[in-house]
Design a protein around this motif. Structure first.
Motif, mmCIF file in Angstrom:
data_model
loop_
_atom_site.group_PDB
_atom_site.id
_atom_site.type_symbol
_atom_site.label_atom_id
_atom_site.label_comp_id
_atom_site.label_asym_id
_atom_site.label_seq_id
_atom_site.Cartn_x
_atom_site.Cartn_y
_atom_site.Cartn_z
ATOM 1 N N ILE A 96 0.854 -1.193 0.000
ATOM 2 C CA ILE A 96 0.000 0.000 0.000
ATOM 3 C C ILE A 96 0.884 1.237 0.000
ATOM 4 C CG2 ILE A 96 -1.823 1.249 1.217
ATOM 5 C CD1 ILE A 96 -2.706 -1.357 2.476
ATOM 6 N N ASP A 97 0.887 1.950 -1.110
ATOM 7 C CA ASP A 97 1.742 3.140 -1.233
ATOM 8 C C ASP A 97 1.004 4.428 -0.892
ATOM 9 O OD1 ASP A 97 3.974 1.637 -2.083
ATOM 10 O OD2 ASP A 97 3.184 1.563 -4.128
ATOM 11 N N ASP A 98 -0.316 4.388 -0.917
ATOM 12 C CA ASP A 98 -1.118 5.563 -0.606
ATOM 13 C C ASP A 98 -1.238 5.679 0.917
ATOM 14 O OD1 ASP A 98 -3.070 7.455 -0.130
ATOM 15 O OD2 ASP A 98 -4.350 6.818 -1.796
ATOM 16 N N PHE A 99 -0.617 6.705 1.495
ATOM 17 C CA PHE A 99 -0.611 6.830 2.951
ATOM 18 C C PHE A 99 -1.999 7.115 3.508
ATOM 19 C CE2 PHE A 99 3.985 7.445 2.335
ATOM 20 C CZ PHE A 99 4.457 6.578 3.303
ATOM 21 N N GLN A 100 -2.853 7.764 2.723
ATOM 22 C CA GLN A 100 -4.212 7.993 3.177
ATOM 23 C C GLN A 100 -4.955 6.665 3.308
ATOM 24 O OE1 GLN A 100 -5.159 11.042 4.144
ATOM 25 N NE2 GLN A 100 -7.008 10.076 4.965
ATOM 26 N N GLN A 101 -4.721 5.795 2.325
ATOM 27 C CA GLN A 101 -5.315 4.465 2.377
ATOM 28 C C GLN A 101 -4.730 3.657 3.531
ATOM 29 O OE1 GLN A 101 -4.764 2.193 -1.229
ATOM 30 N NE2 GLN A 101 -5.692 0.332 -0.370
ATOM 31 N N LEU A 102 -3.440 3.849 3.768
ATOM 32 C CA LEU A 102 -2.768 3.129 4.844
ATOM 33 C C LEU A 102 -3.335 3.536 6.209
ATOM 34 C CD1 LEU A 102 -0.537 1.021 5.133
ATOM 35 C CD2 LEU A 102 1.105 2.889 5.351
ATOM 36 N N LYS A 103 -3.652 4.821 6.363
ATOM 37 C CA LYS A 103 -4.220 5.290 7.624
ATOM 38 C C LYS A 103 -5.533 4.599 7.954
ATOM 39 C CE LYS A 103 -2.238 9.959 7.447
ATOM 40 N NZ LYS A 103 -2.541 11.406 7.298
ATOM 41 N N MET A 104 -6.266 4.201 6.911
ATOM 42 C CA MET A 104 -7.565 3.564 7.105
ATOM 43 C C MET A 104 -7.466 2.053 7.220
ATOM 44 S SD MET A 104 -9.221 6.291 7.206
ATOM 45 C CE MET A 104 -10.860 5.577 7.368
ATOM 46 N N SER A 105 -6.262 1.514 7.087
ATOM 47 C CA SER A 105 -6.071 0.068 7.126
ATOM 48 C C SER A 105 -6.406 -0.486 8.507
ATOM 49 C CB SER A 105 -4.625 -0.284 6.758
ATOM 50 O OG SER A 105 -4.337 -1.621 7.063
ATOM 51 N N LYS A 106 -7.328 -1.450 8.558
ATOM 52 C CA LYS A 106 -7.680 -2.081 9.825
ATOM 53 C C LYS A 106 -6.487 -2.823 10.418
ATOM 54 C CE LYS A 106 -12.055 -0.916 9.754
ATOM 55 N NZ LYS A 106 -12.607 0.049 10.744
ATOM 56 N N GLU A 107 -5.669 -3.419 9.538
ATOM 57 C CA GLU A 107 -4.494 -4.151 10.008
ATOM 58 C C GLU A 107 -3.492 -3.207 10.664
ATOM 59 O OE1 GLU A 107 -5.783 -4.453 7.004
ATOM 60 O OE2 GLU A 107 -6.500 -6.533 6.941
ATOM 61 N N LEU A 108 -3.303 -2.031 10.050
ATOM 62 C CA LEU A 108 -2.368 -1.067 10.624
ATOM 63 C C LEU A 108 -2.893 -0.546 11.961
ATOM 64 C CD1 LEU A 108 0.248 0.553 10.304
ATOM 65 C CD2 LEU A 108 -1.089 2.340 9.194
ATOM 66 N N GLN A 109 -4.179 -0.283 12.030
ATOM 67 C CA GLN A 109 -4.766 0.182 13.278
ATOM 68 C C GLN A 109 -4.603 -0.859 14.385
ATOM 69 O OE1 GLN A 109 -8.841 1.275 12.412
ATOM 70 N NE2 GLN A 109 -8.240 2.670 10.770
ATOM 71 N N ALA A 110 -4.819 -2.125 14.034
ATOM 72 C CA ALA A 110 -4.682 -3.197 15.021
ATOM 73 C C ALA A 110 -3.235 -3.323 15.486
ATOM 74 C CB ALA A 110 -5.166 -4.519 14.427
ATOM 75 N N HIS A 111 -2.312 -3.193 14.539
ATOM 76 C CA HIS A 111 -0.905 -3.319 14.918
ATOM 77 C C HIS A 111 -0.472 -2.142 15.783
ATOM 78 C CE1 HIS A 111 3.023 -5.138 14.620
ATOM 79 N NE2 HIS A 111 3.533 -3.957 14.402
ATOM 80 N N GLY A 112 -0.937 -0.958 15.437
ATOM 81 C CA GLY A 112 -0.633 0.211 16.249
ATOM 82 C C GLY A 112 -1.128 0.044 17.678
ATOM 83 N N LEU A 113 -2.319 -0.538 17.824
ATOM 84 C CA LEU A 113 -2.864 -0.775 19.163
ATOM 85 C C LEU A 113 -2.030 -1.787 19.939
ATOM 86 C CD1 LEU A 113 -6.734 -0.802 18.615
ATOM 87 C CD2 LEU A 113 -5.428 0.768 20.058
ATOM 88 N N ARG A 114 -1.502 -2.798 19.239
ATOM 89 C CA ARG A 114 -0.652 -3.780 19.922
ATOM 90 C C ARG A 114 0.620 -3.120 20.458
ATOM 91 N NH1 ARG A 114 -2.695 -7.407 16.000
ATOM 92 N NH2 ARG A 114 -0.987 -7.065 14.539
ATOM 93 N N VAL A 115 1.187 -2.237 19.673
ATOM 94 C CA VAL A 115 2.390 -1.537 20.123
ATOM 95 C C VAL A 115 2.075 -0.615 21.297
ATOM 96 C CG1 VAL A 115 4.174 0.122 19.467
ATOM 97 C CG2 VAL A 115 3.535 -1.693 17.892
ATOM 98 N N MET A 116 0.945 0.088 21.206
ATOM 99 C CA MET A 116 0.543 0.958 22.314
ATOM 100 C C MET A 116 0.265 0.138 23.572
ATOM 101 S SD MET A 116 0.764 4.053 21.248
ATOM 102 C CE MET A 116 2.119 3.497 20.191
ATOM 103 N N SER A 117 -0.271 -1.065 23.399
ATOM 104 C CA SER A 117 -0.514 -1.945 24.546
ATOM 105 C C SER A 117 0.802 -2.328 25.214
ATOM 106 C CB SER A 117 -1.263 -3.203 24.088
ATOM 107 O OG SER A 117 -1.419 -4.109 25.157
ATOM 108 N N PHE A 118 1.832 -2.596 24.402
ATOM 109 C CA PHE A 118 3.142 -2.912 24.957
ATOM 110 C C PHE A 118 3.690 -1.724 25.751
ATOM 111 C CE2 PHE A 118 7.757 -2.353 24.309
ATOM 112 C CZ PHE A 118 8.221 -3.389 25.103
ATOM 113 N N ILE A 119 3.526 -0.521 25.216
ATOM 114 C CA ILE A 119 4.003 0.672 25.919
ATOM 115 C C ILE A 119 3.230 0.849 27.218
ATOM 116 C CG2 ILE A 119 4.228 3.186 25.809
ATOM 117 C CD1 ILE A 119 4.680 2.898 22.797
ATOM 118 N N GLU A 120 1.922 0.616 27.164
ATOM 119 C CA GLU A 120 1.096 0.737 28.367
ATOM 120 C C GLU A 120 1.559 -0.251 29.446
ATOM 121 O OE1 GLU A 120 -3.569 1.327 29.335
ATOM 122 O OE2 GLU A 120 -3.080 -0.317 27.970
ATOM 123 N N LYS A 121 1.827 -1.486 29.053
ATOM 124 C CA LYS A 121 2.308 -2.480 30.005
ATOM 125 C C LYS A 121 3.673 -2.083 30.561
ATOM 126 C CE LYS A 121 -0.158 -6.329 27.818
ATOM 127 N NZ LYS A 121 -0.023 -7.549 27.000
#
Length: 221
Positions: A96-121
């Motif tokens: 996915i080269d379109d960053f606007q499309q990437l922002k809407m990616s459910k997979e990217l959102q889920a991965h971002g949440l996993r990283v934030m969860s690690f930071i929270e822990k």
């Protein structure tokens, strides 16, 4: 961190070879040190956070926690903008080269949440250094299984710090920035150790599996 979406096309041998040739830029443990000091020992990398710094991180996280989904997406969009080669590790959205499309990616959102969860822990374990060390160490081991090389780990902390500055506004101070930098430096060092410990273990098991069984020869008179 939390690279569960890595793809099979990344060669772990190539990645590790590059790591062996490249000194650590994050102030963490290098390849040789990681092997000399196993994951069960006390870290050579000192825990650099003072009590005041822990309080600054905890206060910052209280604000950031309200918007962690957006922060996670921003971190990875910035990461791919500044280090486009990192996208190769994520097979679900590497094309996915379109960053606007990437922002809407459910997979990217889920991965971002996993990283934030690690930071929270991690923030929750600031006063439990042994548990914090183990958390980051195990994440490094899992990154070895996902074939996500350590050279990428330091980028996450840098992009996180850049992403949260405009959110925290006047609450973001030079002291807060230094505290977060020290935390990510420690986490990266422990993840690197976990990665190389797992890699050494897997290599040893693979070598053992390839060894031919020694056949016993009966004595002949």
């Amino acid at each position: 961190m939390g690279c569960a979406l890595s793809g099979p096309s990344v060669s772990p041998d190539l990645a590790v070879s590059e790591e062996k040739r490249t000194p650590s830029q994050d102030g963490g443990l290098d390849f040789k040190t990681d092997l000399e000091h196993g994951g069960d020992e006390e870290p050579k990398q000192p825990f650099l956070l003072s009590e005041a710094q822990k309080e600054l991180i905890q206060a910052s996280w209280e604000i950031l926690h309200k918007d962690i989904a957006r922060v996670g997406v921003i971190v990875f969009i910035r990461l791919f903008e500044t280090h486009p080669e990192c996208k190769d590790v994520f097979f679900l959205f590497r094309d996915i080269d379109d960053f606007q499309q990437l922002k809407m990616s459910k997979e990217l959102q889920a991965h971002g949440l996993r990283v934030m969860s690690f930071i929270e822990k991690s923030v929750a374990r600031l006063n439990q250094e042994d548990k914090l060390q183990q958390l980051a160490f195990e994440l490094g081991r899992s990154h070895c299984r996902y074939q996500a090389p350590p050279k990428y780990y330091e980028y996450i902390g840098t992009q996180f710090i850049q992403a949260v500055q405009p959110i925290l506004k006047e609450d973001w101070t030079p002291e807060a920035e230094k505290a977060w930098e020290n935390l990510f430096k420690y986490l990266t060092a422990m993840m690197r150790r976990g990665f190389y410990t797992e890699e050494t273990t897997r290599a040893s098991l693979s070598l053992h599996a390839r060894k031919p069984a020694v056949e016993s020869t009966p004595n002949r008179i």
